[in-house]
Design a protein around this motif. Structure first.
Motif, PDB file in Angstrom:
ATOM      1  N   GLU A 437       2.346   6.710   5.181  1.00 13.65           N
ATOM      2  CA  GLU A 437       1.120   6.944   4.418  1.00 13.65           C
ATOM      3  C   GLU A 437       1.400   7.299   2.957  1.00 13.65           C
ATOM      4  O   GLU A 437       0.630   6.924   2.074  1.00 13.65           O
ATOM      5  CB  GLU A 437       0.299   8.056   5.070  1.00 13.65           C
ATOM      6  N   ASN A 438       2.498   8.026   2.701  1.00 15.65           N
ATOM      7  CA  ASN A 438       2.790   8.376   1.309  1.00 15.65           C
ATOM      8  C   ASN A 438       3.072   7.132   0.486  1.00 15.65           C
ATOM      9  O   ASN A 438       2.507   6.944  -0.589  1.00 15.65           O
ATOM     10  CB  ASN A 438       3.992   9.319   1.238  1.00 15.65           C
ATOM     11  N   LEU A 439       3.974   6.302   1.016  1.00 12.91           N
ATOM     12  CA  LEU A 439       4.241   5.049   0.314  1.00 12.91           C
ATOM     13  C   LEU A 439       2.970   4.238   0.207  1.00 12.91           C
ATOM     14  O   LEU A 439       2.712   3.554  -0.789  1.00 12.91           O
ATOM     15  CB  LEU A 439       5.311   4.254   1.066  1.00 12.91           C
ATOM     16  N   GLY A 440       2.144   4.324   1.248  1.00 12.19           N
ATOM     17  CA  GLY A 440       0.895   3.567   1.254  1.00 12.19           C
ATOM     18  C   GLY A 440      -0.013   3.986   0.115  1.00 12.19           C
ATOM     19  O   GLY A 440      -0.631   3.147  -0.540  1.00 12.19           O
ATOM     20  N   LYS A 441      -0.056   5.302  -0.135  1.00  8.94           N
ATOM     21  CA  LYS A 441      -0.922   5.746  -1.239  1.00  8.94           C
ATOM     22  C   LYS A 441      -0.363   5.304  -2.584  1.00  8.94           C
ATOM     23  O   LYS A 441      -1.116   4.922  -3.478  1.00  8.94           O
ATOM     24  CB  LYS A 441      -1.113   7.244  -1.161  1.00  8.94           C
ATOM     25  N   TRP A 442       0.975   5.343  -2.724  1.00 11.51           N
ATOM     26  CA  TRP A 442       1.584   4.777  -3.942  1.00 11.51           C
ATOM     27  C   TRP A 442       1.210   3.298  -4.068  1.00 11.51           C
ATOM     28  O   TRP A 442       0.844   2.828  -5.140  1.00 11.51           O
ATOM     29  CB  TRP A 442       3.106   4.912  -3.890  1.00 11.51           C
ATOM     30  N   ASN A 443       1.319   2.617  -2.956  1.00  5.31           N
ATOM     31  CA  ASN A 443       0.973   1.200  -2.934  1.00  5.31           C
ATOM     32  C   ASN A 443      -0.447   1.006  -3.443  1.00  5.31           C
ATOM     33  O   ASN A 443      -0.709   0.210  -4.351  1.00  5.31           O
ATOM     34  CB  ASN A 443       1.126   0.703  -1.484  1.00  5.31           C
ATOM     35  N   ILE A 502       8.674  -2.641   0.896  1.00  2.00           N
ATOM     36  CA  ILE A 502       9.604  -1.552   1.174  1.00  2.00           C
ATOM     37  C   ILE A 502       9.065  -0.688   2.303  1.00  2.00           C
ATOM     38  O   ILE A 502       9.788  -0.289   3.229  1.00  2.00           O
ATOM     39  CB  ILE A 502       9.832  -0.716  -0.104  1.00  2.00           C
ATOM     40  N   ASN A 503       7.769  -0.409   2.255  1.00  4.20           N
ATOM     41  CA  ASN A 503       7.139   0.412   3.279  1.00  4.20           C
ATOM     42  C   ASN A 503       7.298  -0.221   4.660  1.00  4.20           C
ATOM     43  O   ASN A 503       7.623   0.455   5.634  1.00  4.20           O
ATOM     44  CB  ASN A 503       5.654   0.584   2.935  1.00  4.20           C
ATOM     45  N   VAL A 504       7.097  -1.541   4.716  1.00  2.00           N
ATOM     46  CA  VAL A 504       7.225  -2.242   5.998  1.00  2.00           C
ATOM     47  C   VAL A 504       8.626  -2.065   6.556  1.00  2.00           C
ATOM     48  O   VAL A 504       8.822  -1.665   7.714  1.00  2.00           O
ATOM     49  CB  VAL A 504       6.898  -3.740   5.823  1.00  2.00           C
ATOM     50  N   VAL A 505       9.630  -2.307   5.696  1.00  3.33           N
ATOM     51  CA  VAL A 505      11.018  -2.227   6.151  1.00  3.33           C
ATOM     52  C   VAL A 505      11.375  -0.795   6.518  1.00  3.33           C
ATOM     53  O   VAL A 505      11.933  -0.515   7.588  1.00  3.33           O
ATOM     54  CB  VAL A 505      11.961  -2.767   5.050  1.00  3.33           C
ATOM     55  N   TYR A 506      10.991   0.147   5.646  1.00  2.06           N
ATOM     56  CA  TYR A 506      11.326   1.555   5.844  1.00  2.06           C
ATOM     57  C   TYR A 506      10.695   2.086   7.132  1.00  2.06           C
ATOM     58  O   TYR A 506      11.375   2.699   7.968  1.00  2.06           O
ATOM     59  CB  TYR A 506      10.838   2.343   4.624  1.00  2.06           C
TER      60      TYR A 506
END
Lengths: 665, 116, 210
Positions: A437-443, A502-506
């Motif tokens: 979710e954090n990366l998602g919000k950056w996204n 990146i989020n998907v892979v991570y």
């Protein structure tokens, strides 16, 4: 294709592999893992994943093309691309994004979630579904191979004739465009037939029309529009193809042809097409917002009816793309009025989304952010759209960057944003783990910033008079600043897409390192039927076909009113979800033939462009595979590739259900 | 309850009874075919009247065409006997096609060339 | 939930006990039939585009023969009649298939295929005659739009003939029992559609705009 066999009763004594496959050519594929399982799958979920994957691949290709365009235009007198390459670049960018990204991404979600939302085990024609995907891929390959096989199409995604005739476009580029899109058109047509039949015919017991989730409803409307729009484009492309390859005179002005014929046929397809792209997005927004507002969708019926209204009105507005073509004042006025009326049902939708959020307990998860972002950005695009409907104003805006800004606000701001939201929303259901979710919000925030920086300034550039499709411009027109801003924005936008990847892979690595392959079936406290099955769902979707009593069935299973009329939770999802019955539903068997048939289409496509001998090869492959397809039964007797997902259901004495899913096509 | 894996769709089927009867008798089909043949003969005869009907000739021909079209659709394609949904889907396509293409021809002033 | 046990029988015997009614779909219409209708609705717009392009370009030819020079009404009326009769034999085949009369089904299917092939033969003759009279595909705008429109129709008929022949071969191998009568019906729908398209083309292209 039309070689249909009605489902026949099967007697299955015990699961034994057959000695030889149908026709004695191939063994019926039985693998459930490995590349072969993907190549032969007819599971709507696997096909949905493949659609999604290929859309992302094409999205990256189309995005790189966009970056090249923006880099070229960053400064006056850009020298990165030549005029010819620039023309090819924007043509391929538009064609790729529309036909190979937004449309198939919608189909990816439809493929995966329409059967789950209506409580079905697969689509109506599982093999046709696979054929649709492989044919789409063949079309995408044909189109994109033009870069290395003699030049890409260079005439814009609308490809106006007679400018696309051999005289003015002597390379094979236009042929690649025509043949590639004819091929994806066939894929779209069979998918539309399949989806419409599925939604009409495979709703779970009790799911009457006004209990169907909005995403499924909007998919139905969109697929109906596609059903009627695609043949118009197909006809126009055949005419163009005959003109270019066989010397017909459809667009030969010296022979008395009228260049407006192409424009009309193209936009009769092209305007419904924009609704075809946005309809699934409308549906997704209508599904996501209630979940994260913890309220039912405000005005469900009005929402459905306004979607249908858009589906009808969308047929009467095509000529607003042609206000400057000299149709005459009566036609312009009629189509201007038609175009304005379409704002009414669209406005209804936006108010209903706001009404849903009003006084809701809003959770701003990434998915919700994207959904809210979608309808705010879409509204901005809609407002600039109204200014196009005013035909005298459109005369000023026509062919300027203002138009580019408008359709990116509705297509990227509308469709693409909520598709990203849907990834975050449905990722746990599809893959059994959440996206971070954090990366998602950056996204999300970077995408919003990048998107508005890229396309906001283009409104100004357009009104300042910067034309579309110019490969460079001179300094001194006052365009330098906003072009630079737009280019910077496009790189931020690209960076946000990178964060998504990146989020998907991570997230995947993290989940798999922790040994997590399944997750909470209902992580968002969802409302529709896909949340009552496991994450990811079993191959047959549901052990038991659910009995539907309410709109938002999953939610009504979990919540009820107490004696004071307050809504309280009465059940955990584990108690009300679909549970293993020990009876494995019998699913249709995988098949090689859809893939072989699509190979035939690929050969035919290249054959039309290069040599008719290749067509014969392709035609032979297609014919053989269609006949073999018709002969092989939908479900191979004795083959039972479904692995029981729960250990306790796989014990001996398991009765094999004789329920076949889908027709034998 | 647990063994109910077969969906029972009966309570959502609209108008299930209507479709049980399956088409007309062969005799009816022959009569329809004869009727269609006669209509075709009328059409051809009309086109040979050398404009005796004036502007109504096209109208007569189009009416005869519509009658034939509907006859084949209703009787031979079983739309008369099948569920209404089939009829709706097909005629929806026919109507969309007619409206859209007539509209397109209208923008070319096809229907009233002297306004060109 | 008392009708659970019935579920199996309903499905297995659906085409036997309830002709034309599939109890395992929401609407009672089988997937194949509904799918075919949806496809035919879509095909209307394909033919509509070619017909309207023909109408738009009618009378605009800059050189070469015009419709009245090459169109032969008596001949085309005959082939129209042939196609019409093929619709009759098709519907008789469907009706025989639903009664389970396999031999008669086969005969009517063969008759339909022969009538369809005669129509195509007529079209080939018509095209060659027109070509001899100076109207090629590239000659003028009339030639292009006329041959494309009628050619597309001819391709549809040809596909229909292939489907009929596949049905006939299935029938010879005993793969078309009464339970599968709907296969014949669905392909019949396609065949009749080709016929109604020709009804429109014959009136609009041949009779009105000759």
């Amino acid at each position: 294709m039309a070689i249909v066999e009605a489902p026949r009763p099967l007697v299955i004594p015990e699961p034994v592999l057959p000695a030889s496959g149908p026709m004695g050519v191939f063994k019926r594929p039985t693998k459930t893992t490995g590349w072969r399982s993907w190549a032969t799958t007819i599971d709507h979920k696997k096909i949905g994943k493949m659609y999604g994957f290929m859309s992302i691949v094409f999205f990256i290709i189309g995005g790189c093309e966009a970056l090249l365009i923006r880099t070229q235009l960053a400064t006056p007198n850009g020298t990165l691309l030549s005029a010819q390459v620039y023309n090819e670049m924007f043509t391929m960018h538009g064609t790729t994004m529309i036909f190979l990204v937004v449309m198939p991404l919608g189909v990816a979600f439809m493929n995966y979630f329409v059967p789950l939302q209506i409580g079905a085990r697969d689509v109506a024609f599982p093999r046709l579904n696979a054929f649709g995907f492989w044919t789409f891929l063949a079309g995408g390959i044909i189109l994109n191979s033009s870069w290395i096989l003699g030049g890409a199409p260079d005439n814009g995604w609308y490809n106006y004739a007679p400018n696309s005739l051999v005289t003015f476009a002597p390379t094979h580029g236009i042929d690649f465009w025509t043949v590639g899109l004819l091929t994806t058109g066939i894929a779209s047509l069979v998918t539309a037939i399949n989806m419409i039949t599925t939604i009409i015919n495979m709703r779970a017991p009790g799911m009457t029309w006004f209990k169907v989730p909005v995403f499924t409803w909007m998919s139905l409307v969109g697929q109906f529009m596609l059903l009627f729009a695609i043949p118009v484009l197909t006809a126009a492309q055949f005419m163009l193809l005959f003109d270019r390859r066989f010397g017909a005179n459809y667009f030969e002005v010296s022979q008395g042809a009228d260049p407006l014929l192409w424009q009309h046929l193209f936009w009769i397809f092209g305007h419904p097409e924009v609704y075809i792209m946005i309809m699934p997005a409308f549906g997704l927004t209508s599904d996501i917002i209630p979940v994260f507002s913890r309220k039912p969708l405000f005005g469900y019926k009005v929402m459905v009816i306004s979607g249908i209204a858009i589906g009808f009105l969308g047929w009467g507005v095509w000529a607003h793309h042609m206000f400057t073509s000299g149709m005459g004042p009566v036609s312009n006025a009629a189509f201007a009025v038609g175009s304005m009326t379409i704002a009414i049902p669209t406005g209804v939708k936006i108010f209903n989304w706001m009404g849903t959020m009003w006084r809701g307990q809003i959770r701003f998860t990434t998915a919700m952010l994207f959904a809210v972002g979608m309808f705010t950005m879409f509204m901005l695009g809609g407002v600039s759209g109204i200014t196009h409907a005013i035909s005298p104003a459109d005369t000023q805006q026509h062919d300027t960057y203002y138009v580019v800004a408008h359709f990116h606000y509705v297509l990227f701001g509308g469709a693409a944003l909520v598709f990203f939201g849907a990834f975050y929303y449905w990722w746990p259901k599809i893959f059994g783990h959440m996206l971070n979710e954090n990366l998602g919000k950056w996204n999300f925030w970077l995408m919003m910033a990048g998107f508005n920086l890229t396309f906001g300034p283009q409104h100004i550039l357009g009104l300042q008079g910067m034309p579309r499709r110019v490969y460079t411009y001179l300094p001194g027109y006052g365009w330098e600043l906003w072009n630079m801003v737009s280019t910077i924005g496009s790189y931020i936008l690209a960076f946000s897409v990178l964060i998504f990847i990146i989020n998907v892979v991570y997230s995947r690595r993290k989940a798999h390192a922790a040994g997590q392959y399944t997750c909470d079936p209902d992580p968002w406290d969802g409302r529709t039927l896909e949340w009552i099955t496991t994450s990811p769902p079993p191959e047959f979707d549901f052990w038991e076909i659910p009995d539907v009593r309410d709109l938002d069935e999953a939610w009504h299973r979990k919540y009820a009113e107490d004696e004071n009329g307050r809504v309280v939770r009465v059940a955990k999802i584990e108690d009300v979800m679909d549970k293993p019955t020990g009876v494995i539903p019998h699913m249709p068997s995988p098949s090689y033939w859809p893939l072989v048939a699509a190979f035939g289409m690929l050969f035919i496509g290249y054959g039309i462009i290069f040599s008719l001998a290749l067509c014969a090869v392709g035609g032979f492959l297609l014919f053989v595979s269609l006949v073999a397809w018709g002969i092989e039964p939908s479900t191979e007797p004795g083959v039972h590739p479904v692995e029981p997902l729960t250990p306790d259901s796989g014990e001996s004495g398991v009765a094999h259900e004789i329920h076949e899913v889908g027709a034998n096509v | 309850m647990s063994d109910q894996t077969i969906p029972n769709y009966q309570h959502v089927a609209d108008g299930g009874d209507a479709a049980v009867e399956h088409g007309a008798s062969d005799r009816t089909y022959v009569m329809v075919a004869l009727f269609l043949a006669v209509m075709t003969a009328f059409e051809v005869a009309t086109s040979y009247t050398k404009k005796a009907l004036g502007p109504f000739e096209d109208l007569v021909l189009l009416t005869l065409m519509a009658i034939k079209f509907v006859c084949v659709a209703l009787y031979f394609m079983h739309l008369k006997y099948d569920q209404a949904l089939c009829k709706r889907v097909f005629f929806f396509g026919v109507v969309v096609a007619s409206l859209v293409y007539c509209g397109m021809l209208a923008t070319f002033h096809y229907w009233a060339p002297h306004f060109r | 939930m008392s009708d659970v046990a019935l579920g199996h029988d309903l499905h297995a015997e659906s085409h036997h006990d309830y002709p034309g009614l599939s109890p395992d779909t929401s609407t009672g219409i089988s997937h194949s039939k509904l799918g075919m209708w949806i496809f035919l609705a879509s095909d209307c717009l394909l033919f509509g585009a070619f017909i309207s392009a023909y109408l738009m370009y009618n009378g605009r030819a800059q050189r070469g023969p015009t419709p009245s020079d090459v169109i032969n009404i008596p001949f085309t009326s005959t082939s129209t009649f042939v196609l019409l009769m093929s619709s009759l034999t098709m519907v008789l085949a469907v009706s025989a298939a639903h009664r389970g009369e396999e031999r008669r089904t086969r005969l009517w299917l063969i008759a339909t295929a022969i009538l369809g092939a005669s129509f195509i033969a007529g079209q080939v003759y018509e095209f060659t005659t027109m070509y001899r009279e100076g109207l090629g595909y590239t000659t003028n705008i009339f030639g292009s739009s006329f041959f494309s429109l009628t050619g597309f129709h001819g391709v549809h008929v040809t596909v229909g003939i292939i489907l009929l022949l596949i049905l006939v071969s299935m029938s010879f191998r005993g793969r078309l029992p009464k339970a599968k009568a709907e296969v014949v019906e669905v392909i019949g729908l396609y065949w009749h559609f080709v016929d109604v398209v020709w009804i429109v083309i014959f009136t609009v292209v041949y009779l009105i705009h000759k």
